[in-house]
Design an enzyme around this catalytic site. Structure first.
Site, short mmCIF file in Angstrom:
data_model
loop_
_atom_site.label_atom_id
_atom_site.label_comp_id
_atom_site.label_asym_id
_atom_site.label_seq_id
_atom_site.Cartn_x
_atom_site.Cartn_y
_atom_site.Cartn_z
CG ASP A 61 0.37 0.23 8.64
OD1 ASP A 61 0.90 0.68 9.54
OD2 ASP A 61 -0.89 -0.16 9.05
CG ASP A 112 -1.81 -0.90 1.21
OD1 ASP A 112 -2.19 -1.53 -0.01
OD2 ASP A 112 -2.60 -1.21 2.29
#
Ligand code: 0RA
Length: 645
Positions: A516, A512
């Site tokens: 994170d 992504d």
């Protein structure tokens, strides 16, 4: 030789010189490695090397590197200044000879201790040949002298332009944009890292770097000053700043054996990684060589002897291997060799046989003394070695399990892998995808002939903190090994990587585009860096770049990879609807293919190691225990935007 003959001789020489310079322009890669970003920065190192040589000869203690506003670059030192008088043999100033004759370097100054080699040491004339413009300013004999060149051709004879009591040399060059296949745009970080490294390797030389393209909040140019009083000792402490030291101090020594200057500094820490960095004439020898093997031999021999003599090995059921002595060891070995022979794929492996015993002797003497004088530290080190041996046995069992699976073909592949149809590794790619759901989308979107998908679940193990056998027991890591088809460890070298059966030449980390995701990408990269570094060195590792936004207005639809690009699209469309992609999961298969996987449109970033020593420090800091330095680094670098090591 008559005057007539001399004249003739001179012109023959000058023709030869011209041919030399032309050859550099025709085949620049032969002299500076490549004509990309790396080669461009090599020009700077080449010029700085000359000033470092002057410092090593004891005539210079300050070097200033300045990136000018127009991306020309200046290097200024306070050495003796390149001689400007007429060079008897050549009939022109010595300065002109140094600047326009390939290989002239400082050769006519036999007293100076000059030991350049490798890609550096080709001479500042190479930089001159590859510069659209270069100016040399010499402060010497109460005067300021100047000469300028264009593409290596002298524009006018040396002239005086003023008086000064200063001493030194200043070179300003603008790299030739018709030679380089990259924008002439220096990376401050890359240059600063190298200058810091040079200051550790050459103690008591002040090296500064100033970036006149950028100002800080107070309106001053970005600038750093590097100075090391203790050299390698400080270098090791710097590299290990975020690791927990095992012994009371850094062990170090400096000596000369058989005419070879040897410097070593080392310290044990509580980690499980081996961090050896070796240098020859200030050049990082990534591939090691005789100095490194000499270090290993000296270390193993001395520690083994001490451990046996101390009775600490009495009840040991395991054989201790060479590797065990280096677990949790950070060390720097720096030697100076007059005529270095560089071997290996990247010409960064020292071949000179005589260096091995020089280093091994030096290390044995240093360590024997240290162990005798520090019995408490000695005991701690031996206990660490014993623990490493035990863990290695556990790890080799775990590794064998992984490898037994790997050697089986077909059936041995992990169940989660959606393999590609083709089998030629050069044509095949594997996407390591964060999470099962994004993995599913990627599987739908891919071109299945040459693209394989391996979904990885959540956060993979942080190998920086885990013992090796835990690493080999980890499911995600096991599936990476088997999917890639590589094995690790041989009888002699437990860390040797066997890439013969590597199944893909593009290994793409696809996470992504958020904090994170970048953390997971960094975890995967850390694993590759510590356990499969060769894959990075071969240029097989990439990071996918999914878009951050989709901007829509009417039939117009375009993706944006940055806030600036998004705003530009809004302007272009005169408004529009923004869709923000928080993760890969928000894209459908077609969108993922279009933006991130289709070789014709995607932009992937190839992972390269600019400076192995610094990369090691950054990984241990990013993935280690200490939070403050990590936070500081992330705030400074916004690693999400700059994950390249
Ligand atoms: C040869 C002879 C001498 C100085 C140098 C080379 C020299 C070269 C460079 C390149 C960058 N900075 C430098 N500083 C000095 C001097 C010989 C003498 O003065 O006796």
């Amino acid at each position: 030789m008559s005057e007539e003959e001399k004249k003739h001789d001179y012109s023959a020489d000058s023709i030869q010189a011209l041919e030399g310079m032309e050859h550099v322009r025709k085949r620049p890669s032969m002299y500076i490695g490549d004509v990309g970003v790396r080669g461009l920065h090599h020009l700077v190192y080449e010029v700085v090397d000359n000033s470092i040589d002057e410092a090593m000869a004891g005539h210079c203690d300050a070097i200033d590197v300045i990136i000018n506003e127009d991306n020309s670059l200046s290097v200024k030192d306070n050495g003796r200044g390149i001689p400007t008088g007429i060079h008897k043999k050549e009939g022109v100033s010595a300065l002109e000879v140094v600047m326009t004759k390939i290989g002239a370097g400082g050769k006519f100054d036999k007293d100076s201790y000059k030991v350049s080699g490798g890609l550096h040491g080709v001479g500042v004339s190479v930089v001159n040949a590859l510069s659209s413009h270069l100016k040399a300013t010499i402060y010497r004999d109460g005067k300021i002298w100047e000469q300028e060149y264009s593409q290596g051709k002298t524009l006018y004879p040396v002239k005086t332009v003023g008086n000064s009591d200063d001493r030194g040399t200043m070179i300003t060059f603008k790299a030739d944009d018709t030679v380089f296949q990259t924008e002439i745009d220096f990376s401050y970080e890359t240059l600063a890292t190298r200058m810091r490294e040079l200051s550790f390797l050459n103690q008591r030389v002040r090296i500064s770097i100033t970036d006149k393209r950028t100002k800080d909040d107070e309106g001053n140019f970005i600038r750093e000053d590097f100075y090391s009083e203790d050299g390698l000792k400080e270098f090791v402490a710097y590299l290990d700043a975020t690791r927990e030291q095992l012994t009371s101090e850094v062990i170090s020594m400096e000596s000369e054996k058989n005419g070879i200057p040897v410097e070593v500094a080392m310290v044990y820490n509580t980690s499980y990684t081996e961090n050896l960095h070796s240098y020859v004439n200030n050049i990082n020898t990534h591939e090691g060589g005789t100095h490194l093997s000499g270090f290993r031999r000296g270390l193993t021999h001395t520690l083994k002897k001490y451990a046996e003599g101390s009775g600490l090995l009495k009840n040991l059921k395991f054989e201790i291997a060479g590797d065990d002595f280096r677990e949790g060891l950070t060390a720097i070995i720096s030697v100076k060799v007059a005529e270095p022979q560089f071997e290996g794929q990247t010409k960064t492996k020292l071949g000179n046989r005589e260096v091995s015993s020089a280093v091994s002797q030096a290390v044995s003497e240093m360590l024997t003394d240290y162990l005798e004088e520090h019995p408490d530290d000695a005991k701690i080190i031996v206990q660490k070695v014993i623990l490493a041996a035990q863990a290695r046995h556990a790890a080799s069992k775990a590794r064998e399990m992984v490898q037994r699976k790997t050697v089986m073909t077909g059936g041995g592949l992990p169940g989660k892998l959606s393999d590609c149809a083709w089998t030629d590794p050069e044509k095949c790619e594997i996407f390591l995808v964060e999470g099962d759901s994004a993995g599913g989308t990627a599987k739908q979107g891919r071109e299945r002939n040459f693209q394989a998908i391996l979904p990885l679940r959540g956060k993979i193990l942080n190998v920086e903190k885990a013992m090796p056998h835990k690493v080999f027991e980890n499911e995600e890591i096991k599936s990476m090994f088997t999917a890639l088809g590589v094995t690790i460890g041989t009888e002699e070298d437990s860390k040797a990587l066997n890439m013969e059966k590597l199944r893909y030449h593009k290994i793409v980390i696809m996470c992504d585009a958020d904090v994170d995701g970048s953390h997971i990408a960094t975890l995967i990269l850390t694993f590759f860096f510590r356990y499969m570094k060769e894959l990075i060195e071969e240029g097989y590792i990439y990071i996918a770049a999914p878009p951050l936004y989709l901007v829509k207005k009417g039939k117009n639809k375009e993706y944006a990879w940055s806030d600036e690009a998004r705003d530009a699209l809004l302007k272009k469309f005169d408004g529009g609807i923004i869709q923000r992609y928080k993760g890969l999961g928000e894209m459908n298969a077609e969108q993922l293919w279009d933006t991130t996987m289709n070789p014709e449109f995607r932009t992937m970033r190839q992972v390269t190691i600019d400076n192995g020593t610094e990369a090691d420090r950054v990984f241990s800091m990013l993935m280690g225990d200490e939070v403050p330095p990590r936070r500081e680094f992330i705030e400074k670098n916004a690693i999400y935007a700059n994950i390249d090591i």
